[in-house]
Motif scaffolding. Structure first.
Motif, PDB file in Angstrom:
ATOM      1  N   LEU A 397       9.535  12.085  -2.748  1.00 21.81           N
ATOM      2  CA  LEU A 397       9.010  12.058  -1.508  1.00 21.81           C
ATOM      3  C   LEU A 397       7.355  12.029  -1.483  1.00 21.81           C
ATOM      4  CD1 LEU A 397      11.297  14.326   0.496  1.00 21.81           C
ATOM      5  CD2 LEU A 397      11.263  11.486   0.502  1.00 21.81           C
ATOM      6  N   VAL A 399       3.591  13.010  -0.559  1.00 17.43           N
ATOM      7  CA  VAL A 399       2.992  14.373   0.019  1.00 17.43           C
ATOM      8  C   VAL A 399       1.371  14.344  -0.053  1.00 17.43           C
ATOM      9  CG1 VAL A 399       5.184  15.817  -0.236  1.00 17.43           C
ATOM     10  CG2 VAL A 399       3.456  15.470  -2.280  1.00 17.43           C
ATOM     11  N   ALA A 405       3.904  16.207   4.469  1.00 16.94           N
ATOM     12  CA  ALA A 405       4.586  14.929   4.593  1.00 16.94           C
ATOM     13  C   ALA A 405       3.099  13.788   4.673  1.00 16.94           C
ATOM     14  CB  ALA A 405       5.343  14.345   5.415  1.00 16.94           C
ATOM     15  N   ASN A 407       2.359  10.805   5.929  1.00 15.79           N
ATOM     16  CA  ASN A 407       3.251   9.847   6.661  1.00 15.79           C
ATOM     17  C   ASN A 407       2.654   8.231   6.394  1.00 15.79           C
ATOM     18  OD1 ASN A 407       4.843  11.902   8.212  1.00 15.79           O
ATOM     19  ND2 ASN A 407       2.912  12.756   9.134  1.00 15.79           N
ATOM     20  N   TYR A 410       4.402   7.023   3.362  1.00 16.83           N
ATOM     21  CA  TYR A 410       5.637   6.882   3.582  1.00 16.83           C
ATOM     22  C   TYR A 410       5.869   5.483   4.493  1.00 16.83           C
ATOM     23  CZ  TYR A 410      10.707   7.214   5.429  1.00 16.83           C
ATOM     24  OH  TYR A 410      11.993   7.421   5.705  1.00 16.83           O
ATOM     25  N   ILE A 438       9.833  18.091   4.368  1.00 13.31           N
ATOM     26  CA  ILE A 438       9.170  16.898   4.358  1.00 13.31           C
ATOM     27  C   ILE A 438      10.031  15.774   5.353  1.00 13.31           C
ATOM     28  CG2 ILE A 438       8.305  14.717   3.146  1.00 13.31           C
ATOM     29  CD1 ILE A 438       6.668  17.355   2.597  1.00 13.31           C
ATOM     30  N   ILE A 442       8.755  14.001   8.642  1.00 10.05           N
ATOM     31  CA  ILE A 442       8.527  12.410   8.836  1.00 10.05           C
ATOM     32  C   ILE A 442       9.261  11.999  10.156  1.00 10.05           C
ATOM     33  CG2 ILE A 442       9.400  10.294   7.787  1.00 10.05           C
ATOM     34  CD1 ILE A 442       8.716  11.416   5.040  1.00 10.05           C
TER      35      ILE A 442
END
Length: 466
Positions: A397, A399, A405, A407, A410, A438, A442
């Motif tokens: 994921l 970070v 997170a 974002n 992502y 996380i 999100i």
């Protein structure tokens, strides 16, 4: 948009990349932080990579937001190049490049760039939206060929990007023999004491500043159009921000200012406001609408071997055109590539130790379907549009430096699927309580639910992902 458009002509320039890449300095991540162990995202390299792999204008679904300096003035946009009343030789050059009609940003930007009296412009535009062609067209329209001095000045953050822009101008100005172009880039030594007769100069900030001040090849007071491209890359590169401001200070108040940036963080806005007075503004509304076409899931795993098993189950049960898998480190990406290859998958690996041209070659192979799976680090999270991608997997994921997170990353990662109105799937591997936190961050940030998926239950997978 037409698919026949060729904006960038990368193939001619392979030979000098290996010797000229040293100009690319910044090593910050996309959110401005330094990554501890992840692959570093170099904004200048990313911009160049995007230019090399574009073979058509991006069919951007983002809405364009136009903020006019004078709200009472009528807002003009054009649907054809004829409406711009271009010189016939220039229109011929535009069509010769394969442009059939203006892109979305060109529809709004070109009338402002070509307006009389001149208007200043700050425009947000990703690579591939036709902005290089737009300001190239504006410069070629602006110059008076009878005047044998520099009238239009364009600066870009790297040697390679300056050459890319120059190439577009040369192609577009093919039928305008009286308009000449000079490259203000390192290694292009000019004789002191002469004045340049080329009407357009494209270059990097350091060399252009020397040409204006130390060598006096250019008379800044005679510049009537100043273009600053890739502003977000410019201010992330040591020294370029200050050099750009020093060039700007020598120009007259009447000089038309055009500034372009792919992102509009606060630092870019502050810089733009400093160099572009009373601007019209063109902004792209946020890309979050892409989430509407993407189904998001998470899979609970214990360790990387579990993640790998889940990935194989997932890939085996879906009819997938192509998949993109993101890892945090080069080491993890290499491990995953080796194991997927052992399982018989056609896999391509993309990571930061590769040269820009090697990355472009990998992406071309992937785009042409020679490999079905692309394993990559963050170097590939921005701007690479491959229509056939139906699955994005966050093996790790994203970070930020504080472990929260990331974002923005992502969004960029999962935005590689669900392109052009197609439906896509994003699957996130969760291997700890922290990873689950996380996912929750999100979900809260985007106000979207991410559904739990059990990859060992084929029936459940088929029903959820149908």
């Amino acid at each position: 948009q037409s698919n026949s458009v060729v904006v960038v002509f990368g193939g001619l320039w392979w030979s000098f990349f290996s010797t000229c890449a040293g100009n690319i300095v910044p090593e910050k991540s996309e959110n401005g932080g330094w990554r501890k162990d992840g692959d570093k995202v170099d904004l200048a390299e990313q911009s160049l990579l995007n230019k090399l792999i574009r073979h058509s204008l991006v069919r951007n679904r983002n809405q364009v937001e136009v903020l006019q300096r004078d709200p009472t003035s009528p807002l003009y946009s054009v649907k054809t190049f004829e409406e711009l009343r271009l010189k016939p030789d220039l229109l011929k050059g535009v069509y010769n490049m394969g442009f059939n009609r203006p892109s979305r940003i060109q529809e709004n930007a070109l009338p402002m760039m070509l307006a009389q009296p001149p208007q200043n412009l700050i425009a947000q535009s990703q690579s591939g939206t036709g902005k290089t062609a737009a300001f190239s067209l504006a410069m070629l329209s602006h110059v008076n060929p009878a005047n044998k001095w520099t009238q239009c000045l364009c600066i870009a953050p790297t040697y390679e990007l300056a050459l890319q822009i120059g190439q577009v101008i040369e192609q577009m100005g093919k039928y305008c023999p009286d308009v000449k172009l000079a490259y203000g880039i390192r290694g292009n030594r000019m004789e002191r004491g002469i004045k340049l007769q080329e009407q357009i100069v494209i270059g990097t900030p350091g060399t252009v500043l020397d040409w204006c001040t130390k060598y006096r090849l250019i008379e800044p007071k005679k510049i009537t159009m100043f273009v600053l491209d890739e502003a977000d890359v410019m201010i992330a590169t040591q020294g370029h921000r200050d050099q750009s401001i020093r060039i700007h200070r020598q120009l007259t108040k009447d000089c038309q200012m055009l500034l372009f940036s792919a992102t509009f963080e606060d630092s870019v806005w502050r810089f733009a406001e400093q160099v572009v007075p009373d601007p019209n503004i063109i902004r792209l509304k946020r890309e979050e609408e892409t989430l509407d076409t993407i189904k998001q899931f998470y899979v609970v795993c214990k360790e990387k071997e579990d993640k790998f098993t889940a990935l194989c189950n997932l890939y085996g049960s879906l009819t997938i055109a192509q998949a993109m898998i993101f890892c945090h480190t080069r080491k993890m990406a290499a491990w995953l590539t080796a194991n997927l290859t052992k399982e018989g998958h056609q896999v391509a690996l993309l990571s930061g130790e590769m040269t820009v041209e090697q990355r472009a070659s990998v992406i071309e192979r992937y785009r042409n379907g020679k490999e079905k799976v692309l394993v990559t680090t963050n170097v590939c999270s921005r701007g690479i549009d491959v229509e056939q991608v139906s699955l994005v997997v966050n093996f790790d994921l994203p970070v930020d430096m504080d472990g929260n997170a990331d974002n923005e990353t992502y969004l960029h990662r999962i935005g590689r699927t669900g392109r052009f109105g197609r439906r896509g799937f994003a699957v996130n591997m969760v291997d700890s309580k922290h990873s689950m936190d996380i996912i929750n961050q999100i979900e809260m940030h985007f106000n979207r639910r991410i559904t739990k998926l059990d990859t060992s239950d084929l029936e459940e997978m088929e029903s959820l992902m149908s």
